[in-house]
Motif scaffolding. Structure first.
Motif, PDB file in Angstrom:
ATOM      1  N   PHE A   1       0.860  -1.216   0.097  1.00  0.00           N
ATOM      2  CA  PHE A   1       0.142  -0.138  -0.045  1.00  0.00           C
ATOM      3  C   PHE A   1       0.898   1.276  -0.115  1.00  0.00           C
ATOM      4  N   GLY A   2       2.205   1.113   0.598  1.00  0.00           N
ATOM      5  CA  GLY A   2       2.927   2.156   0.378  1.00  0.00           C
ATOM      6  C   GLY A   2       3.113   2.834   1.867  1.00  0.00           C
ATOM      7  N   GLY A   3       3.165   1.743   2.850  1.00  0.00           N
ATOM      8  CA  GLY A   3       3.369   2.048   4.400  1.00  0.00           C
ATOM      9  C   GLY A   3       2.007   2.500   4.918  1.00  0.00           C
ATOM     10  N   ALA A   4       2.194   3.197   6.089  1.00  0.00           N
ATOM     11  CA  ALA A   4       1.081   3.501   6.979  1.00  0.00           C
ATOM     12  C   ALA A   4       0.172   4.698   6.105  1.00  0.00           C
ATOM     13  N   GLU A   5       0.857   5.556   5.543  1.00  0.00           N
ATOM     14  CA  GLU A   5       0.173   6.600   4.728  1.00  0.00           C
ATOM     15  C   GLU A   5      -0.745   6.190   3.672  1.00  0.00           C
TER      16      GLU A   5
ATOM     17  N   ALA B   1      -5.594   3.138  13.450  1.00  0.00           N
ATOM     18  CA  ALA B   1      -5.931   4.062  14.334  1.00  0.00           C
ATOM     19  C   ALA B   1      -6.373   5.352  14.025  1.00  0.00           C
ATOM     20  N   THR B   2      -5.836   5.758  12.735  1.00  0.00           N
ATOM     21  CA  THR B   2      -5.875   6.910  12.013  1.00  0.00           C
ATOM     22  C   THR B   2      -7.259   7.321  11.471  1.00  0.00           C
ATOM     23  N   LEU B   3      -7.701   6.020  10.997  1.00  0.00           N
ATOM     24  CA  LEU B   3      -9.105   6.065  10.405  1.00  0.00           C
ATOM     25  C   LEU B   3     -10.264   5.596  11.213  1.00  0.00           C
ATOM     26  N   GLY B   4      -9.742   5.050  12.377  1.00  0.00           N
ATOM     27  CA  GLY B   4     -10.670   4.388  13.333  1.00  0.00           C
ATOM     28  C   GLY B   4     -11.188   3.073  12.914  1.00  0.00           C
ATOM     29  N   THR B   5     -10.656   2.472  12.037  1.00  0.00           N
ATOM     30  CA  THR B   5     -11.041   1.105  11.496  1.00  0.00           C
ATOM     31  C   THR B   5     -10.597   0.228  12.431  1.00  0.00           C
ATOM     32  N   PRO B   6     -11.665  -0.794  12.985  1.00  0.00           N
ATOM     33  CA  PRO B   6     -11.284  -1.974  13.671  1.00  0.00           C
ATOM     34  C   PRO B   6     -10.172  -2.720  13.218  1.00  0.00           C
TER      35      PRO B   6
END
Length: 254
Positions: free
Chosen positions: A51-55, A89-94
């Motif tokens: 995906f290209g890292g966390a970002e 955590a950034t998107l609030g995705t479980p």
């Protein structure tokens, strides 16, 4: 938010989870990093490539809004696991980390745990014949070993091999009889591996135990704090069943 589940895969647990979700009619997308030339593909939709890292993963999550993410990558895929934790955590995705238990020493075992491939290389520097089964990445840490080194990996390593290396390309599962024959054929006096766990490659440890050969195991990297974990596919399915599409914590809803 969609009802899709994103599975970060590449392991047997990831494939079994995807198959179980497909059987239940769940919209599942398995993502493979693409580091293996001919990966075993899971059931359901598949995307190959990072995906290209966390970002990059956060951007994907923002666009597709999956119901949940299950990180079922290899226990040593620390970079992907860290990126998944940050992005979720950034998107609030479980997010759930599905990780098989590590191996447990049995009576008769002579195991030594180390924290890195470099430390493992130092631990076996005086050995005559090493069986190296740490995967193709990081093999360069053992390039200076003076003795014979049997290197087994799924794909050829990109890094320099020891001068006395024999490369064996093979994919598990491996049988006890086969591992015993291999250790005897190459007169192995120490086995080096990562604490990956699971049955696919565990026979080498049983073979080493039977032949009285010591084993050097690299410890797993620590998991990101605050991420719930599951040890089995069944636990992961139960977690997914309890996590509502509107949950932002990743904790099972009551």
């Amino acid at each position: 938010m969609s009802d899709q589940v994103l599975v970060l895969g590449g392991t047997g647990e990831a494939r079994r989870l995807a198959a179980a979700l497909v059987e239940r009619g769940v919209d599942v997308l398995s993502s493979l990093a693409g580091r293996v030339a001919d990966p075993a593909l899971p059931e359901g939709a598949v995307r190959i490539g990072g995906f290209g890292g966390a970002e990059g993963l956060a951007g994907w999550l923002a666009e597709h809004r999956p119901r949940a993410v299950v990180d079922a990558t290899h226990p040593f895929a620390a970079r992907i696991t860290a990126s998944a934790a940050t992005a979720a955590a950034t998107l609030g995705t479980p997010l759930l980390r599905l990780q098989r238990p590590g191996w447990t020493p049995q009576p008769g075992d002579s195991w030594r745990f180390v924290d890195s491939l470099t430390e493992a290389a130092r631990a076996v520097a005086g050995s005559r014949s090493v069986f190296l089964t740490t995967g193709r990445q990081g093999v360069g840490a053992f390039a200076g070993l003076p003795g014979r080194v049997l290197v087994r990996s799924v794909d050829p390593p990109d890094e320099p091999l020891p001068a006395g290396a024999t490369l064996l390309l093979a994919r598990g599962p491996f049988s006890l009889a086969g591992e015993l024959a291999l250790l005897r054929e190459h007169a192995v006096d120490v086995v080096v591996t990562k604490d990956s766990g699971g049955h696919m490659t565990g026979a080498k440890l049983a073979a080493a135990r039977e032949l009285g050969i010591p084993v050097v195991l690299v410890r797993r990297p620590p998991l990101p704090p605050g991420v719930p974990t599951a040890a089995t596919v069944e636990e992961a399915l139960a977690w997914l069943a309890r996590v509502s599409p509107g949950s932002s914590s990743g904790r099972p809803t009551r």
